[in-house]
Write an enzyme that holds these catalytic residues in place. Structure first.
Site, PDB file in Angstrom:
ATOM      1  N   ASN A 186      -4.753   2.147   0.870  1.00 40.86           N
ATOM      2  CA  ASN A 186      -5.178   1.654  -0.891  1.00 40.86           C
ATOM      3  C   ASN A 186      -4.856   2.902  -2.079  1.00 40.86           C
ATOM      4  OD1 ASN A 186      -4.546  -1.045  -0.157  1.00 40.86           O
ATOM      5  ND2 ASN A 186      -6.616  -1.723   0.473  1.00 40.86           N
ATOM      6  N   HIS A 223      -0.550  -8.592   0.743  1.00 47.19           N
ATOM      7  CA  HIS A 223       0.519  -7.422   0.156  1.00 47.19           C
ATOM      8  C   HIS A 223       2.012  -8.412   0.100  1.00 47.19           C
ATOM      9  CE1 HIS A 223      -1.992  -4.530   0.682  1.00 47.19           C
ATOM     10  NE2 HIS A 223      -3.317  -5.279   1.198  1.00 47.19           N
TER      11      HIS A 223
END
Ligand code: HDD
Length: 711
Positions: free
Chosen positions: A160, A87
């Protein structure tokens, strides 16, 4: 304490006051007449020359004595901090959460019980595999991490845009991430899973098959962060005042609707605008239409969990919304930019362990592992256990006191003599005590069992929900999944790796397996891999899993690209602009030159993009407002032809006027190709009809035709 600085500069410096970040006052000398402060070193010493270092003679060596030069270079040398191991590429934004329905029956958490209460929050969207400087439209999972600054402490939902995960146990996370990121010998490919290592790991990890269906679907190439759902993935716990607990799954649902792009479009967007997603969010906020999400919960008790077809502790499984509906209890809006990307987006530290009283964890082995990993990684990334002192990470909605002390960069230091507990010093602000009534209480779940490294048999079914996801998609979405698998596996060099994946697909859907085998040109359909348990074929489709089936009905929040030339009809452009505004959408003018165009009434229209900087992949629909000369000229321009042929191939709606036909023809769209997605605009009425049709976003039937034409 305010201190006098700069007075020694005498009459040359004016003195003003300023507030530093730590809140202490000071006085600031301003450059006379400039309105700007005088540049200083980190020690506050005013700088006289920031263009030339100190040297001996005009052409001599630089002197070590130049403390300003050394401090400046020293600081610059240390500007970077380690990027997130996953990420890394993210984009943060501030917002506000408002509770609309109380969950008091289930939890004591004030953020979920005080209706109308507004809680500040920060969200960081991200891609997973790519490095910080990669592009936004990778085929990838999107992070949707939310930090709520509640009155009882910070609560993070590190979510997510996909409700399941690749693996069932956190011990496999390093392997998954190693396999997904660049291959270690060559350092590529960047930001993509289309390579041998990833598919090798996946082929040997059958539990990932449900997640693979999602990542090969359109969910992994969203049109914008604004059009994505968010999922907390794991089952968490809500704990009420009596200490009773239920399970809960958290959902964020975009009020703008869901939308994705096509893979061919994503590839081109990455070239045209690698910052497509972050720019989109930035612009939406600037234009006064900040995105909003409904905040929902799926609540279920232990009885439900015991009787559900799958284990609610298994993060590779969902609970279909048709079985446990998502109850909307709040809403959040993301409406504020960060002031500084590094200070906020880079330094924000999410931790799944950040929960508040009334919210707890389940025994999901992935969640349990995450609770260790997130705290640990922040020490590496931010360099000190005092990362909680950084403003973006510090609680905002509540006071905080404890005896944790010292360490690198300690910004908050206790005053007074007491730094331990219990103590017999006088009560007071600097002597905090635990509160058995309002303090955090872990849910007192009974647990017993043998210590062992095992995987529960209730986690063994890896294909049934993968199949359920696949059969819940519309035919065009199913086609995209097949196309994506063929694309990715075609990038694998080893045939056995390709074949093994098809062997898994045979447990999910025979047609999908056949289509992929055929797309890869495999000589025969590979044998199914060995499955621990047979696939259940009795799970019904879950319409909530499709994007297209739940598409929006209006063009609101979308972007129209209007290609104009000199002498384009001003009246029609005016009608278009009014219609776009009325629809809650936005538009951009694209022209052969960035200076814009002179319309047929002599008025001038400014362009936002020159034709080669504004390809049609950046827009949801396009309009061709061209005069005969403009159309003839653009018919010779490669980028103008691509503008039209791409819009057509990507199944977009295209508005045009008669005079634009030469460009349409030059783009390879003959009379026989003119379908109902190409709409002739002649007056305000046809413009209104066109914009209404655009609400459907794509003419999906066309995609089959285009693909057949290409075959
Ligand atoms: Fe993770 C970052 C989401 C499994 C370890 N993860 C990270 C971020 C998101 C997620 C959104 C970015 C946070 C930010 O913007 O700063 N991760 C998930 C989800 C998972 C998941 C939804 C499964 C349900 N993650 C997972 C596991 C582990 C980690 C199993 C380790 C055992 N994740 C991390 C990390 C990161 C991270 C290495 C990198 C940077 C950071 O935490 O702050 O600790």
């Amino acid at each position: 304490m305010a201190q006098k600085i700069g007075q020694e500069k005498g009459a040359a410096a004016q003195v003003g006051t300023f507030e530093t970040e730590t809140g202490s006052g000071g006085e600031l000398h301003q450059l006379p007449g400039s309105g700007s402060p005088v540049l200083t070193t980190q020690q506050g010493v005013p700088v006289a020359d920031d263009q030339n270092s100190l040297r001996v003679g005009e052409r001599g060596p630089t002197l070590l004595e130049d403390f300003h030069f050394r401090e400046k270079i020293f600081h610059f040398d240390h500007e970077r901090i380690p990027e997130r191991v996953v990420h890394a590429r993210g984009f943060g934004v501030h917002g506000t959460f408002t509770l609309t329905e109380s969950l008091e029956e289930f939890t004591t958490a004030k953020i979920l019980t005080e209706v109308g209460e507004k809680t500040p929050m920060f969200v960081r969207f991200s891609t997973v595999a790519g490095n910080k400087g990669s592009f936004d439209l990778a085929r990838d999972v999107r992070g949707f991490a939310a930090k709520f600054y509640t009155k009882e402490g910070n609560w993070d939902i590190v979510a997510n845009n996909i409700p399941v995960f690749f693996i069932q146990d956190a011990i496999k996370f390093p392997d998954l991430v190693h396999a997904a990121k660049q291959e270690p010998d060559r350092g590529f490919p960047q930001a993509q899973t289309a390579h041998d290592n990833f598919w090798d790991f996946i082929g040997l990890t059958p539990e990932s098959m449900h997640m693979i269906m999602w990542t090969m679907s359109d969910r992994a190439i969203p049109r914008s962060y604004r059009f994505m759902e968010g999922f907390g993935v794991h089952s968490f716990r809500l704990i009420n005042a009596e200490g009773k607990a239920v399970f809960v799954k958290f959902h964020f649902k975009p009020r703008q609707g869901l939308q994705s792009v096509l893979w061919n479009e994503a590839v081109k967007i990455n070239g045209a605008d690698p910052d497509f997603h972050r720019r989109d969010l930035w612009d939406a906020i600037d234009l006064g239409s900040p995105p909003e999400w409904d905040f929902g919960v799926q609540i279920f008790d232990d009885d439900f969990a015991d009787n559900f077809e799958f284990d609610v502790l298994d993060p590779t499984k969902i609970i279909p919304e048709e079985q446990v509906p998502v109850r909307i209890v709040g809403r959040f809006v993301l409406d504020n930019h960060v002031d500084n990307f590094f200070a906020e987006t880079e330094q924000v530290a999410f931790c799944t362990q950040n929960v508040v009283p009334g919210i707890g964890f389940s025994n999901d082995p992935l969640l349990q592992g995450r609770n260790f990993s997130y705290l640990d990684t922040q020490l590496k990334r931010l360099g000190s256990p005092n990362f909680t002192h950084i403003p973006i990470n510090a609680p905002k909605g509540c006071p905080f006191h404890n005896f944790q002390q010292d360490g690198h960069m300690a910004m908050r230091n206790p005053k007074g003599r007491v730094n331990y507990e219990p103590n017999s010093w006088a009560a007071g602000e600097n002597n905090p005590r635990a509160d058995p009534n309002t303090g955090y209480r872990h849910f007192g779940e009974e647990v017993n069992g043998r210590k062992a490294q095992v995987r529960s048999e209730t986690f063994a079914d890896h294909y049934s929900q993968a199949r359920q996801f696949f059969i819940s998609q519309t035919p065009i979405e199913q086609k995209h999944i097949g196309d994506a698998l063929v694309f990715e596996l075609s990038k694998c060099e080893r045939i056995d790796i390709r074949e093994r994946i098809v062997g898994h697909l045979r447990h999910i859907d025979q047609t999908l397996a056949t289509v992929v085998a055929d797309g890869l040109g495999l000589p025969a359909l590979p044998e199914p891999v060995q499955a621990a348990v047979p696939t259940r074929t009795d799970l019904p489709p879950s319409p909530a899993l499709s994007i297209v089936a739940r598409g929006p009905e209006s063009f609101a929040g979308r972007k129209l690209g209007i290609l104009v030339s000199d002498e384009a009809p001003a009246k029609l452009l005016k009608a278009l602009v009014a219609g776009v505004k009325a629809a809650g959408a936005v538009y951009e003018i694209i022209a052969p030159k960035i200076a814009g165009a002179t319309l047929d009434d002599g008025s001038q229209v400014e362009a936002k993009q020159k034709i080669d900087g504004g390809p049609s992949v950046l827009y949801d629909a396009v309009v061709l407002l061209l005069a005969p000369d403009g159309a003839a000229q653009l018919a010779l321009d490669k980028t103008a032809k691509d503008f039209v042929s791409d819009a057509y191939a990507h199944a977009k709606f295209i508005g045009y006027i008669e005079d634009a036909l030469p460009l349409i023809d030059a783009a390879g769209i003959g009379e026989a190709d003119m379908d109902e997605g190409l709409i002739l605009l002649s007056n305000a009425e046809t413009v209104a009809g066109f914009l209404k049709t655009c609400g459907a976003l794509r003419l999906w039937e066309r995609e089959y035709k285009v693909d057949l034409d290409a075959a």
